[in-house]
Motif scaffolding. Structure first.
Motif, short mmCIF file in Angstrom:
data_model
loop_
_atom_site.label_atom_id
_atom_site.label_comp_id
_atom_site.label_asym_id
_atom_site.label_seq_id
_atom_site.Cartn_x
_atom_site.Cartn_y
_atom_site.Cartn_z
N ALA A 1 8.04 -6.52 -4.72
CA ALA A 1 9.29 -5.80 -4.42
C ALA A 1 9.68 -4.92 -5.61
CB ALA A 1 10.40 -6.79 -4.09
N LEU A 2 9.53 -5.43 -6.82
CA LEU A 2 9.86 -4.63 -8.01
C LEU A 2 8.90 -3.44 -8.16
CD1 LEU A 2 10.77 -7.43 -10.54
CD2 LEU A 2 12.32 -5.79 -9.46
N ALA A 3 7.63 -3.65 -7.86
CA ALA A 3 6.66 -2.54 -7.92
C ALA A 3 6.99 -1.46 -6.90
CB ALA A 3 5.24 -3.08 -7.71
N VAL A 4 7.36 -1.89 -5.69
CA VAL A 4 7.74 -0.93 -4.65
C VAL A 4 9.00 -0.18 -5.07
CG1 VAL A 4 8.58 -0.71 -2.27
CG2 VAL A 4 6.62 -2.20 -2.77
N ARG A 5 9.95 -0.90 -5.62
CA ARG A 5 11.19 -0.27 -6.08
C ARG A 5 10.88 0.78 -7.14
NH1 ARG A 5 15.11 -0.58 -9.89
NH2 ARG A 5 17.26 -0.41 -9.15
N GLY A 6 9.97 0.44 -8.07
CA GLY A 6 9.59 1.40 -9.11
C GLY A 6 8.90 2.63 -8.56
N ALA A 7 8.00 2.43 -7.58
CA ALA A 7 7.31 3.57 -6.97
C ALA A 7 8.28 4.46 -6.21
CB ALA A 7 6.21 3.06 -6.05
N GLN A 8 9.25 3.86 -5.55
CA GLN A 8 10.23 4.65 -4.81
C GLN A 8 11.20 5.37 -5.74
OE1 GLN A 8 11.83 2.04 -1.78
NE2 GLN A 8 10.26 2.72 -0.34
N ALA A 9 11.39 4.83 -6.94
CA ALA A 9 12.23 5.53 -7.92
C ALA A 9 11.54 6.81 -8.38
CB ALA A 9 12.51 4.62 -9.12
N LEU A 10 10.21 6.80 -8.42
CA LEU A 10 9.46 8.00 -8.80
C LEU A 10 9.34 9.00 -7.66
CD1 LEU A 10 6.56 6.31 -10.81
CD2 LEU A 10 8.55 7.52 -11.73
N ASP A 11 9.27 8.47 -6.44
CA ASP A 11 9.14 9.33 -5.26
C ASP A 11 9.89 8.69 -4.10
OD1 ASP A 11 8.42 10.86 -3.08
OD2 ASP A 11 6.26 10.52 -3.28
N ARG A 12 11.10 9.18 -3.85
CA ARG A 12 11.95 8.58 -2.80
C ARG A 12 11.31 8.61 -1.43
NH1 ARG A 12 17.73 11.02 -2.33
NH2 ARG A 12 16.53 11.66 -0.54
N HIS A 13 10.40 9.54 -1.20
CA HIS A 13 9.79 9.70 0.12
C HIS A 13 8.41 9.05 0.21
CE1 HIS A 13 13.11 12.31 1.06
NE2 HIS A 13 12.84 13.05 0.00
N PHE B 1 0.85 -1.19 0.00
CA PHE B 1 0.00 0.00 0.00
C PHE B 1 0.88 1.23 0.00
CE2 PHE B 1 -3.50 -2.70 1.05
CZ PHE B 1 -4.63 -1.98 0.68
N GLN B 2 0.54 2.17 -0.87
CA GLN B 2 1.17 3.48 -0.85
C GLN B 2 0.09 4.42 -0.32
OE1 GLN B 2 2.99 4.66 -4.50
NE2 GLN B 2 3.64 6.65 -3.70
N GLY B 3 0.22 4.80 0.93
CA GLY B 3 -0.87 5.50 1.60
C GLY B 3 -2.04 4.53 1.72
N ALA C 1 1.35 -9.17 8.88
CA ALA C 1 2.60 -8.58 9.38
C ALA C 1 3.24 -7.72 8.29
CB ALA C 1 3.57 -9.68 9.81
N VAL C 2 3.90 -6.65 8.73
CA VAL C 2 4.64 -5.80 7.80
C VAL C 2 5.89 -6.55 7.35
CG1 VAL C 2 5.92 -3.63 7.56
CG2 VAL C 2 3.76 -3.68 8.82
N VAL C 3 6.15 -6.50 6.04
CA VAL C 3 7.31 -7.17 5.46
C VAL C 3 8.33 -6.09 5.10
CG1 VAL C 3 8.14 -8.57 3.53
CG2 VAL C 3 5.87 -9.01 4.51
N ASP C 4 9.54 -6.21 5.64
CA ASP C 4 10.61 -5.29 5.29
C ASP C 4 11.30 -5.80 4.03
OD1 ASP C 4 10.23 -3.57 7.46
OD2 ASP C 4 11.42 -4.86 8.77
N LEU C 5 11.44 -4.93 3.05
CA LEU C 5 12.07 -5.31 1.79
C LEU C 5 13.47 -4.73 1.68
CD1 LEU C 5 9.11 -4.71 -0.69
CD2 LEU C 5 9.88 -6.89 0.27
N ASP C 6 14.36 -5.52 1.12
CA ASP C 6 15.71 -5.06 0.81
C ASP C 6 15.71 -4.75 -0.68
OD1 ASP C 6 18.38 -4.69 0.27
OD2 ASP C 6 19.04 -6.61 1.10
N LEU C 7 15.71 -3.47 -1.03
CA LEU C 7 15.60 -3.06 -2.43
C LEU C 7 16.93 -2.57 -3.00
CD1 LEU C 7 12.19 -1.18 -2.14
CD2 LEU C 7 12.61 -3.54 -2.85
N ARG C 8 18.03 -2.95 -2.35
CA ARG C 8 19.35 -2.53 -2.83
C ARG C 8 19.66 -3.20 -4.17
NH1 ARG C 8 23.12 -4.58 1.45
NH2 ARG C 8 21.47 -6.11 1.53
#
Length: 197
Positions: A26-38, A11-13, A50-57
């Motif tokens: 994970a790829l979708a999240v990476r793409g969204a963060q590339a458009l908006d780092r914050h 979820f984004q918001g 449960a919240v899943v922490d992703l490693d997007l390095r």
């Protein structure tokens, strides 16, 4: 029979960004963060909430490889106790003396008797366990995303009272993606019980 591959939802918001296997989300999240780092993005395990922490390095291929290879934890074959090739894992069990006395009289010993008891309980309470797990997962996601939304407490009470109609009514003013996701988690589908609920 194998269990279906677990899915996650991002979820984004209040908007659902992606749902599916961990690698694709994970790829979708990476793409969204590339458009908006914050971008405020939370990813949830659909089984537990449960919240899943992703490693997007790294680049997209590195992220894809990292999560495409993610598999359920396997028993360590180097362990000496239990039957690791069968997936049996040795752990500590604490019982009262009378329980140990009873287990000692059972055919196959304590381990076999405990496995039989667990299987019987699992089969007899499977539906209620699944219902409770869905409800708990929905509550975790709801608390993380909607804890400050109007009607949160009433929605929580309806959820734990297993009152689907009241639950859907309390969610009716919330964002559509959030409503649909919580109903699907709590009740196993996304169909409202009544139009406009």
């Amino acid at each position: 029979m194998t269990e279906p591959h677990p899915t996650v939802t991002a979820f984004q918001g209040f908007n659902r960004l992606a749902r599916g296997a961990l690698a694709e989300v994970a790829l979708a999240v990476r793409g969204a963060q590339a458009l908006d780092r914050h971008a405020a993005i939370l990813v949830f395990d659909d089984r537990t909430g449960a919240v899943v922490d992703l490693d997007l390095r790294g680049d997209a291929d590195a992220v894809r490889r990292r999560y495409a290879l993610a598999a359920p934890e396997q028993p360590d074959p180097a362990r000496g106790r239990g039957r690791p090739k069968l997936g049996v894992i040795a752990r500590e069990v604490t019982l009262l003396p009378r329980h140990w006395d009873w287990l000692a009289t059972q055919p196959g010993g304590a381990s076999a008797a405990l496995r039989r008891l667990v299987e019987q309980a699992r089969l007899s309470s499977g539906a209620s366990d699944a219902e409770r797990a869905r409800r708990d997962a929905a509550y975790r996601v709801m608390a993380a995303l909607a804890g400050d939304l109007p009607g949160f407490e009433d929605a929580s009470r309806a959820l734990f009272a297993k009152d689907r109609t009241r639950f859907e009514h309390r969610l009716s003013a919330w964002p559509d993606d959030l409503q649909a996701h919580l109903i699907a988690l709590a009740f196993g589908d996304a169909r409202p019980t009544s139009p406009g609920a």
